[in-house]
Design a protein around this motif. Structure first.
Motif, PDB file in Angstrom:
ATOM      1  N   ALA A  89       0.847  -1.207   0.000  1.00  0.00           N
ATOM      2  CA  ALA A  89       0.000   0.000   0.000  1.00  0.00           C
ATOM      3  C   ALA A  89       0.877   1.249   0.000  1.00  0.00           C
ATOM      4  CB  ALA A  89      -0.914  -0.001   1.224  1.00  0.00           C
ATOM      5  N   ARG A  90       1.928   1.200   0.806  1.00  0.00           N
ATOM      6  CA  ARG A  90       2.827   2.359   0.859  1.00  0.00           C
ATOM      7  C   ARG A  90       3.611   2.513  -0.436  1.00  0.00           C
ATOM      8  NH1 ARG A  90       3.624   0.089   6.222  1.00  0.00           N
ATOM      9  NH2 ARG A  90       5.509  -0.929   5.449  1.00  0.00           N
ATOM     10  N   ALA A  91       3.913   1.382  -1.096  1.00  0.00           N
ATOM     11  CA  ALA A  91       4.679   1.455  -2.345  1.00  0.00           C
ATOM     12  C   ALA A  91       3.930   2.294  -3.378  1.00  0.00           C
ATOM     13  CB  ALA A  91       4.939   0.050  -2.876  1.00  0.00           C
ATOM     14  N   GLY A  92       2.616   2.179  -3.393  1.00  0.00           N
ATOM     15  CA  GLY A  92       1.815   2.971  -4.332  1.00  0.00           C
ATOM     16  C   GLY A  92       1.979   4.464  -4.075  1.00  0.00           C
ATOM     17  N   LEU A  93       2.104   4.827  -2.818  1.00  0.00           N
ATOM     18  CA  LEU A  93       2.257   6.246  -2.471  1.00  0.00           C
ATOM     19  C   LEU A  93       3.656   6.749  -2.819  1.00  0.00           C
ATOM     20  CD1 LEU A  93       0.381   6.313   0.950  1.00  0.00           C
ATOM     21  CD2 LEU A  93      -0.499   6.855  -1.337  1.00  0.00           C
ATOM     22  N   VAL A  94       4.662   5.913  -2.526  1.00  0.00           N
ATOM     23  CA  VAL A  94       6.038   6.305  -2.858  1.00  0.00           C
ATOM     24  C   VAL A  94       6.156   6.503  -4.376  1.00  0.00           C
ATOM     25  CG1 VAL A  94       8.448   5.510  -2.889  1.00  0.00           C
ATOM     26  CG2 VAL A  94       7.053   5.187  -0.835  1.00  0.00           C
ATOM     27  N   LYS A  95       5.491   5.635  -5.111  1.00  0.00           N
ATOM     28  CA  LYS A  95       5.549   5.719  -6.576  1.00  0.00           C
ATOM     29  C   LYS A  95       4.942   7.044  -7.063  1.00  0.00           C
ATOM     30  CE  LYS A  95       4.078   3.019 -10.628  1.00  0.00           C
ATOM     31  NZ  LYS A  95       2.732   3.440 -11.062  1.00  0.00           N
ATOM     32  N   VAL A  96       3.766   7.379  -6.565  1.00  0.00           N
ATOM     33  CA  VAL A  96       3.124   8.637  -6.986  1.00  0.00           C
ATOM     34  C   VAL A  96       4.010   9.831  -6.619  1.00  0.00           C
ATOM     35  CG1 VAL A  96       1.106  10.144  -6.724  1.00  0.00           C
ATOM     36  CG2 VAL A  96       0.803   7.689  -6.660  1.00  0.00           C
ATOM     37  N   ALA A  97       4.593   9.794  -5.417  1.00  0.00           N
ATOM     38  CA  ALA A  97       5.452  10.905  -4.987  1.00  0.00           C
ATOM     39  C   ALA A  97       6.644  11.037  -5.934  1.00  0.00           C
ATOM     40  CB  ALA A  97       5.918  10.676  -3.550  1.00  0.00           C
ATOM     41  N   ARG A  98       7.281   9.892  -6.227  1.00  0.00           N
ATOM     42  CA  ARG A  98       8.473   9.933  -7.098  1.00  0.00           C
ATOM     43  C   ARG A  98       8.132  10.423  -8.495  1.00  0.00           C
ATOM     44  NH1 ARG A  98      11.393   4.498  -5.113  1.00  0.00           N
ATOM     45  NH2 ARG A  98      12.514   5.405  -3.358  1.00  0.00           N
ATOM     46  N   GLU A  99       6.987   9.995  -8.977  1.00  0.00           N
ATOM     47  CA  GLU A  99       6.583  10.430 -10.332  1.00  0.00           C
ATOM     48  C   GLU A  99       6.465  11.944 -10.422  1.00  0.00           C
ATOM     49  OE1 GLU A  99       4.039   6.410 -11.545  1.00  0.00           O
ATOM     50  OE2 GLU A  99       2.979   8.227 -10.931  1.00  0.00           O
ATOM     51  N   HIS A 100       6.260  12.579  -9.278  1.00  0.00           N
ATOM     52  CA  HIS A 100       6.092  14.030  -9.278  1.00  0.00           C
ATOM     53  C   HIS A 100       7.229  14.739  -8.563  1.00  0.00           C
ATOM     54  CE1 HIS A 100       2.118  12.442 -10.232  1.00  0.00           C
ATOM     55  NE2 HIS A 100       2.022  13.516 -10.965  1.00  0.00           N
TER      56      HIS A 100
END
Ligand code: CTP
Ligand code: MG
Length: 172
Positions: free
Chosen positions: A86-97
């Motif tokens: 679940a946290r990986a999805g958030l880290v991914k969105v943060a990194r994408e931006h």
């Protein structure tokens, strides 16, 4: 207790049910800055507690988080965030931006969270569910840094949670 948060960041609240995440979010941020998993389950399934809607709910939550971060808006995710995936999805969105993922962990005794949960009509799960969440929380504490969270604030107990003050760091 000062919690330093970069002015533009994706803040993941982490805590078992009843730890006070939604209360904390209401205290420190505007309602529009907070994306809650309950709200998005409600949006996609007309029922904030429909766990079978979680996958769709998080897909939409991530989408909205991405739009907010692209517009340079601090975004807080109010969900238990107890699972690495679940946290990986958030880290991914943060990194994408190009935004820093920050974790704020609310670590309260399981017994207190259970007491609060029993007083709520909208939480009907059993004690074992809470115990599992608590075990996941303990494991999470060791994993957050290697998952890519750049700042990890752990608030232990109600006193630290209530005394917390958010301070925004300018990045440039
Ligand atoms: N509560 C409280 N005192 C606090 C924080 C919370 O009495 N300092 C109560 C709230 O009023 C609520 C319950 O404890 O009835 C759970 O708090 P909440 O912020 O909703 O916890 P969450 O972590 O958001 O729980 P969930 O994951 O189930 O949404
Ligand atoms: Mg909540």
């Amino acid at each position: 207790m000062i919690i330093d948060v970069p002015e533009l960041s994706l803040v993941a609240l982490v805590g078992i049910s009843g730890s006070g995440k939604s209360t904390f979010a209401r205290t420190h941020w505007k309602p529009t800055q907070v994306l809650s998993s309950d709200f998005f389950r409600g949006l996609v399934a007309d029922d904030e507690n429909d766990q079978s809607a979680s996958s769709d709910a998080f897909e939409v939550l991530h989408y909205v988080a991405g739009k907010r971060l692209a517009a340079g808006r601090l975004t807080v995710v109010d969900a238990t965030n107890l699972q690495s995936h679940a946290r990986a999805g958030l880290v991914k969105v943060a990194r994408e931006h190009d935004v820093l993922p920050v974790a704020i962990v609310l670590d309260v005794p399981e017994a207190l969270a259970w007491e609060r949960t029993q007083a709520r009509e909208d939480r009907t799960f059993g004690r074992q569910v809470l115990t599992r969440m608590h075990r996941d929380l303990r494991r999470s504490l060791n994993q957050l840094a290697k998952e890519g969270f750049r700042k990890i604030h752990v608030l232990r107990g109600t006193e630290q949670i209530e005394a917390a003050e958010i301070r925004y760091e300018k990045l440039f």
